[in-house]
Design an enzyme around this catalytic site. Structure first.
Site, short mmCIF file in Angstrom:
data_model
loop_
_atom_site.label_atom_id
_atom_site.label_comp_id
_atom_site.label_asym_id
_atom_site.label_seq_id
_atom_site.Cartn_x
_atom_site.Cartn_y
_atom_site.Cartn_z
N ASN A 16 0.86 -1.18 0.00
CA ASN A 16 0.00 0.00 0.00
C ASN A 16 0.90 1.23 0.00
OD1 ASN A 16 -2.90 1.05 0.61
ND2 ASN A 16 -1.56 2.25 1.94
N GLU A 20 -1.07 0.59 -4.99
CA GLU A 20 -1.15 1.84 -5.76
C GLU A 20 0.07 2.08 -6.65
OE1 GLU A 20 -1.91 1.99 -2.36
OE2 GLU A 20 -3.79 3.09 -2.11
N ASP A 80 -3.35 22.38 8.27
CA ASP A 80 -3.73 21.29 7.36
C ASP A 80 -4.42 21.77 6.09
OD1 ASP A 80 -3.79 18.67 6.62
OD2 ASP A 80 -5.27 18.02 8.07
C1 LIG Z 1 0.10 16.35 1.11
C2 LIG Z 1 -0.82 15.30 1.73
C3 LIG Z 1 -0.73 14.99 3.07
C4 LIG Z 1 -1.56 14.02 3.63
N1 LIG Z 1 -1.44 13.70 4.95
C5 LIG Z 1 -2.20 12.74 5.50
C6 LIG Z 1 -2.03 12.35 6.86
O1 LIG Z 1 -1.18 12.88 7.58
N2 LIG Z 1 -2.82 11.36 7.36
C7 LIG Z 1 -3.79 10.75 6.58
O2 LIG Z 1 -4.49 9.87 7.07
N3 LIG Z 1 -3.96 11.09 5.28
C8 LIG Z 1 -3.19 12.07 4.73
N4 LIG Z 1 -3.36 12.42 3.42
C9 LIG Z 1 -4.42 11.77 2.62
C10 LIG Z 1 -4.01 10.36 2.19
O3 LIG Z 1 -2.72 10.32 1.66
C11 LIG Z 1 -4.98 9.86 1.13
O4 LIG Z 1 -6.27 9.83 1.71
C12 LIG Z 1 -4.63 8.48 0.60
O5 LIG Z 1 -5.53 8.18 -0.42
C13 LIG Z 1 -4.73 7.41 1.63
O6 LIG Z 1 -4.24 6.22 1.07
P1 LIG Z 1 -5.01 4.80 1.18
O7 LIG Z 1 -5.98 4.77 0.04
O8 LIG Z 1 -3.92 3.84 1.01
O9 LIG Z 1 -5.67 4.76 2.50
C14 LIG Z 1 -2.52 13.37 2.84
C15 LIG Z 1 -2.61 13.68 1.48
C16 LIG Z 1 -1.78 14.64 0.94
C17 LIG Z 1 -1.90 14.94 -0.54
#
Ligand SMILES: Cc1cc2nc3c(=O)[nH]c(=O)nc-3n(C[C@H](O)[C@H](O)[C@H](O)COP(=O)(O)O)c2cc1C
Length: 441
Positions: free
Chosen positions: A146, A210, A259
């Site tokens: 992941n 991904e 954020d």
């Molecule tokens: C710059 C950036 C920072 C992010 N920081 C976080 C974070 O600290 N914690 C979190 O849960 N998601 C964060 N996200 C959102 C996740 O990366 C996003 O929801 C991702 O799709 C989650 O992956 P998954 O599908 O494997 O759960 C962030 C996204 C971006 C673009």
């Protein structure tokens, strides 16, 4: 060699989308202030000298739709179609045995995160934050990879606070390890071709690697290389990789942090990442992203635009979609076929993506990427007495302590079909855009 971060920097430089800063800058506040200034110009910015670090810093890589169009080799309007077409055919990444990310390998006790130009972005942030790290992990039961983007607070030479909670997949994976009393191995990739971080920011079903989306976006297998100290693979052409483990049963204060909604999330008890190795290129470029910037919005928006576009296309003739400047609102242009259709479009959009709070539906002659144009359509074509779709008490953005994101409003800002002639936009002969004022001065 495979297209990497440097390929994109060169591309933006050649198209005049890059500002180069030679003067030494401080990663605390000074660097993000300059990032903001470059954002107004819609340009990427590279800092060649950063105080207390030997690394260069890049930011604003996809700050404008023009830059996205360059990356996807298409027009602004069709970036979303290009995304949909490419992602349809997932491609397995490929393992290679060498790559520039291994030019420098440092393992404990040599590891020192202070060498990185970790940026302090906002005045009330708890400290420097890694914001453009792609976190690689594997499900302990299936071994399926992941990747996701997670913010990380600098806490010491080998220690970072990390925000990762279920339902986010990394949080699920860590919970599984913790139940068995085990730490979770992770690798954090900083500075790669933008398609890799776009894939990481995409929400897909649990169990989908991904990196296969990153490969699909590249239209070729992403080349991965094995890590030094953990059983994980990372892009071979990355700039920097941190290897280590998220500790089992340990939580520590993390935050506050400015954020993506432009608000500070308060201090929380969050996970701890112990870094055991760093590998990087000799002259590595460190990537940072300002949360809530246009770059951050585009990163979060594109895959969601694709999801909404696909759903809405089943019920209407969609022309274009835009989920900026916030990913909780969207504008959709259609070629309207029936009166009332815009409300169905808004309902389909809300169904496809629950964080959406506002959906404005405009005619095909309105530029969804231009808010002035959208407001013009709302002011001159919408009828608030009949053209609103209010959905109360629905599923909305989940982190909502004040309960202000649980209702939705669709706005029909289209002209009546039977009065289209009266609503035809005036055209200045020759086309305003075609005349170069400079030629007349
Ligand atoms: C710059 C950036 C920072 C992010 N920081 C976080 C974070 O600290 N914690 C979190 O849960 N998601 C964060 N996200 C959102 C996740 O990366 C996003 O929801 C991702 O799709 C989650 O992956 P998954 O599908 O494997 O759960 C962030 C996204 C971006 C673009």
């Amino acid at each position: 060699m495979q297209k990497d971060l440097r390929f994109c920097i060169d591309l933006f430089k050649s198209e005049d989308h890059l500002v180069i800063i030679e003067r030494e800058v401080d990663p605390k506040f000074e660097l993000p202030a300059l990032m903001k200034a470059a954002e107004k110009l819609e340009k990427a910015i590279i800092f060649n000298k950063v105080k207390r670090s030997g690394f260069r810093v890049i930011n604003n890589l996809f700050v404008s739709r023009d830059m996205l169009a360059l990356l996807f080799e298409t027009t602004q309007k069709h970036v979303v179609n290009e995304w949909i077409d490419r992602v349809k055919n997932r491609i397995e990444p490929k393992l290679v045995s060498s790559g520039p990310v291994k030019e420098v390998v440092k393992k404990e006790p040599e590891v020192n995160l202070e060498e990185l130009p970790i940026v302090t972005h906002c005045s009330k942030d708890a400290g420097p934050y890694i914001t453009a790290g792609i976190v690689v992990a594997k499900d302990p039961d299936t071994g399926i990879r992941n990747i996701s983007v997670n913010r990380m607070q600098y806490k010491g030479k080998t220690k970072l606070g990390i925000r990762m909670m279920p339902p986010q997949h990394l949080g699920i994976i860590h919970d599984k390890c913790e139940k068995n009393g085990k730490a979770l191995e992770i690798a954090v990739v900083i500075g790669s071709h933008p398609f890799d971080i776009f894939a990481a920011a995409t929400t897909v079903d649990y169990g989908v690697d991904e990196f296969s989306i990153a490969s699909a976006l590249r239209k070729e297998p992403l080349q991965l290389i094995k890590c030094e100290t953990v059983n994980l693979e990372v892009p071979a052409t990355a700039e920097v990789v941190l290897e280590g483990e998220v500790l089992c049963g340990v939580r520590e204060p993390e935050g506050p942090f400015g954020d993506f909604m432009q608000y500070y999330v308060p201090m929380m008890e969050n996970h701890v990442f112990k870094v055991k190795a760093i590998t990087h290129r000799k002259d590595a470029i460190y990537q940072t992203i300002q949360a809530s910037s246009l770059e951050d919005t585009h990163l979060l928006a594109l895959s969601r635009e694709a999801r909404v576009y696909e759903a809405v296309s089943r019920v209407a003739n969609v022309q274009a979609i835009c989920l900026a400047p916030t990913i909780m609102s969207c504008v959709i242009s259609i070629r309207k076929r029936f009166e009332g259709e815009p409300k169905n479009v808004a309902a389909a959009a809300f169904g496809a993506y629950s964080w959406l709070k506002y959906c404005v539906v405009v005619d095909h002659d309105v530029d969804v990427f231009n808010l002035n144009d959208v407001w013009w359509a709302m002011a001159t074509r919408s009828r608030p007495e009949t053209g609103l779709l209010l959905i109360e008490n629905s599923l909305g953005f989940p982190r909502d302590p004040f309960k202000i994101h649980q209702s939705k409003l669709g706005i029909d800002a289209t002209a009546p079909l039977n009065q289209w002639e009266e609503f035809e936009r005036k055209v200045v002969p020759g086309g305003l855009d075609a005349i170069l004022l400079d030629d007349y001065l």
